[in-house]
Design an enzyme around this catalytic site. Sequence first.
Site, PDB file in Angstrom:
ATOM      1  N   ASP A   1      -7.060   4.406  -4.759  1.00 31.15           N
ATOM      2  CA  ASP A   1      -7.510   4.085  -3.599  1.00 31.15           C
ATOM      3  C   ASP A   1      -8.233   5.400  -3.252  1.00 31.15           C
ATOM      4  O   ASP A   1      -8.579   6.637  -3.939  1.00 31.15           O
ATOM      5  CB  ASP A   1      -6.826   3.846  -2.354  1.00 31.15           C
TER       6      ASP A   1
ATOM      7  N   LYS B   1       0.580  -1.828   0.207  1.00 32.03           N
ATOM      8  CA  LYS B   1      -0.443  -0.098   0.154  1.00 32.03           C
ATOM      9  C   LYS B   1       0.439   1.269   0.005  1.00 32.03           C
ATOM     10  O   LYS B   1       2.036   1.254   0.765  1.00 32.03           O
ATOM     11  CB  LYS B   1      -0.984   0.343   0.974  1.00 32.03           C
TER      12      LYS B   1
HETATM   13  P1  NDP Z   1     -13.497   7.675  -3.171  1.00 38.05           P
HETATM   14  O1  NDP Z   1     -12.258   8.588  -2.485  1.00 38.05           O
HETATM   15  O2  NDP Z   1     -13.984   7.301  -3.777  1.00 38.05           O
HETATM   16  O3  NDP Z   1     -14.388   7.544  -1.628  1.00 38.05           O
HETATM   17  C1  NDP Z   1     -14.387   8.163  -0.940  1.00 38.05           C
HETATM   18  C2  NDP Z   1     -15.620   8.263  -0.002  1.00 38.05           C
HETATM   19  O4  NDP Z   1     -15.743   8.216   1.213  1.00 38.05           O
HETATM   20  C3  NDP Z   1     -15.977  10.041  -0.478  1.00 38.05           C
HETATM   21  O5  NDP Z   1     -17.490   9.852  -0.390  1.00 38.05           O
HETATM   22  C4  NDP Z   1     -16.071  10.817   0.815  1.00 38.05           C
HETATM   23  O6  NDP Z   1     -16.343  11.606   1.135  1.00 38.05           O
HETATM   24  C5  NDP Z   1     -15.659   9.511   2.287  1.00 38.05           C
HETATM   25  N1  NDP Z   1     -14.825   9.804   3.070  1.00 38.05           N
HETATM   26  C6  NDP Z   1     -13.478   9.231   2.832  1.00 38.05           C
HETATM   27  N2  NDP Z   1     -13.188   9.741   4.542  1.00 38.05           N
HETATM   28  C7  NDP Z   1     -14.156  10.239   5.390  1.00 38.05           C
HETATM   29  C8  NDP Z   1     -14.224  10.666   6.613  1.00 38.05           C
HETATM   30  N3  NDP Z   1     -13.477  10.214   7.474  1.00 38.05           N
HETATM   31  N4  NDP Z   1     -15.547  10.646   7.132  1.00 38.05           N
HETATM   32  C9  NDP Z   1     -16.880  10.077   6.452  1.00 38.05           C
HETATM   33  N5  NDP Z   1     -17.288  10.529   5.253  1.00 38.05           N
HETATM   34  C10 NDP Z   1     -15.232  10.208   4.648  1.00 38.05           C
HETATM   35  O7  NDP Z   1     -12.569   6.168  -2.461  1.00 38.05           O
HETATM   36  P2  NDP Z   1     -13.035   4.556  -2.750  1.00 38.05           P
HETATM   37  O8  NDP Z   1     -14.899   4.718  -2.936  1.00 38.05           O
HETATM   38  O9  NDP Z   1     -11.921   4.466  -3.806  1.00 38.05           O
HETATM   39  O10 NDP Z   1     -12.467   4.115  -0.989  1.00 38.05           O
HETATM   40  C11 NDP Z   1     -13.592   3.574  -0.344  1.00 38.05           C
HETATM   41  C12 NDP Z   1     -12.956   3.009   0.915  1.00 38.05           C
HETATM   42  O11 NDP Z   1     -13.268   1.355   0.411  1.00 38.05           O
HETATM   43  C13 NDP Z   1     -11.435   3.102   1.655  1.00 38.05           C
HETATM   44  O12 NDP Z   1     -11.521   2.019   2.556  1.00 38.05           O
HETATM   45  C14 NDP Z   1     -10.319   2.188   0.555  1.00 38.05           C
HETATM   46  O13 NDP Z   1      -9.717   2.263   1.054  1.00 38.05           O
HETATM   47  C15 NDP Z   1     -11.325   0.890   0.584  1.00 38.05           C
HETATM   48  N6  NDP Z   1     -11.231   0.352  -1.240  1.00 38.05           N
HETATM   49  C16 NDP Z   1     -11.156   0.819  -1.880  1.00 38.05           C
HETATM   50  C17 NDP Z   1     -10.986   0.302  -3.493  1.00 38.05           C
HETATM   51  C18 NDP Z   1     -10.951   0.590  -4.646  1.00 38.05           C
HETATM   52  O14 NDP Z   1     -11.435  -0.120  -5.576  1.00 38.05           O
HETATM   53  N7  NDP Z   1     -11.488   2.103  -4.392  1.00 38.05           N
HETATM   54  C19 NDP Z   1     -10.794  -1.113  -3.613  1.00 38.05           C
HETATM   55  C20 NDP Z   1     -10.871  -1.900  -2.273  1.00 38.05           C
HETATM   56  C21 NDP Z   1     -11.324  -0.876  -0.840  1.00 38.05           C
HETATM   57  P3  NDP Z   1     -16.074  12.777  -0.104  1.00 38.05           P
HETATM   58  O15 NDP Z   1     -16.877  13.051  -0.732  1.00 38.05           O
HETATM   59  O16 NDP Z   1     -16.781  13.814   0.631  1.00 38.05           O
HETATM   60  O17 NDP Z   1     -15.400  13.186  -0.427  1.00 38.05           O
END
Ligand code: NDP
Length: 448
Positions: free
Chosen positions: A167, A127
Amino acid sequence: MDEIERFVNGVKRRNIGQPEFHQAVEEVARSVLPYLKKIQDPRYKKASILERMTEPDRIVVFRVCWEDDKNNVRVNRGFRVQFNNSIGPYKGGLRFDKSVNLSILKFLGFEQTFKNALTTLPMGGAKGGSNFNPRGKSNNEIMRFCQSFMTELHRHIGHHIDIPAGDLGCGAREVSYLFGQYKRLTNTFTGTITGKGLSFGGSQIRTEATGYGSVYFAREMLKEKKDAIDGKRCVVSGSGNVALYTAEKLIELGGKVIALSDRDGTIHCAKGLDSDQLDFIKDLKFNRRESLREAAKEHEEIEFKDDQKPWDIECDLAFPSATQNEIDEEDARTLIKNGCMLVCEGANMPSTNKAVEIFREAKILYGPGKAANAGGVSVSGLEMSQNAMRLSWTRDDLNYKLEEIMKDIHQQCVKYGKDDSGQIDYVNGANIAGFRKVAEAMLSFGIV
Ligand code: NDP
């Protein structure tokens, strides 16, 4: 002091001030150490396999210097944690978020090692990322940051060495800038980064894979109980890549998506979002990059709850898909009290260890992230295969392969997680299945 406590205390002593990493290791130790005791196989203990698995192969930390639009020189810190390459080259995403630090990246790299082992594909765990905050930055600023980040990172990666991906905070735009700079610096065109655009070596379904995969995993868990997604009220946290494709697949399978969230708050739509509303939200988050608040302004049926998490909304199925530790003990109790029957983790470690304990005690269906969200890295693995063969599979091919992989991961959890009463503990199942695969490879290599 019992064996687990002794082991965890050792990890804490050696990794001071890294609470997220401690949390991830403790969760695995609580599954694996009792399992090793039960099977009475002395090989793993004798070779200190679990101790070795909690120590990354190497960590690279570097300065990332870039210029903002006002000509200020900005400095961030870049990281790559190459955790374990016993079963394949290092593989894992890059996270760009102001919260990024070594503890978070080590927890993610550790989890990734187990997750990648479950996918059935040959990939080790890694990572990386930076404490760079992409929020509010212009496209040019993002590009300059990504180019500077890759200028150092490119020395440490390669299609046979380490294959990063996106990510949190690192989506299609960032991956494209990173790949462009890698290609330019190395004068090669290889599959060194996954999540690429379709016109330059990306794979069909990769964008949707984590969300779709999470729903396929939930479907398998429900099938075990002779139940289905159709008609269930679903709460999804986040509104990024994972959350919105989770919502899309849930709607397709007849689920009612009644909530989504972001850093500003939660939207609630009691009748369930329809596909048009979801398309509006996708445009809002992926293109306009605005708050969910705007969705409530434009749609009467949608209510916005400022600064609130979605866990107090009554639901049948919960899909935490935003970030780590977003469900604490109290949230877990509220979910159970309101009748939630399944929690399927799209995000990595979204539930605190206390929250997980509550789900397991209540015996609801609980799919931990390292199994439930493995669909993304699985299709990344398939992107690597396509790049190596210089061909592209169709969307249907890839969707079929993704469904099969998620079924296989579910079966591994059942195999190693079923207790004598027939109850399936998916945490034990995922941890033990992942451990066994990596541990067998490590044993074969001797003391390295
Ligand atoms: P994105 O950046 O696309 O989206 C993250 C979302 O979560 C956004 O809507 C963001 O809000 C919200 N968010 C982030 N931090 C916080 C917080 N502290 N409090 C409230 N809301 C929060 O990320 P991903 O969708 O790619 O990833 C989401 C999760 O999934 C992570 O844990 C990642 O490690 C995991 N993951 C992702 C993979 C992938 O293929 N993308 C694969 C496996 C796991 P805002 O819109 O306001 O920024």
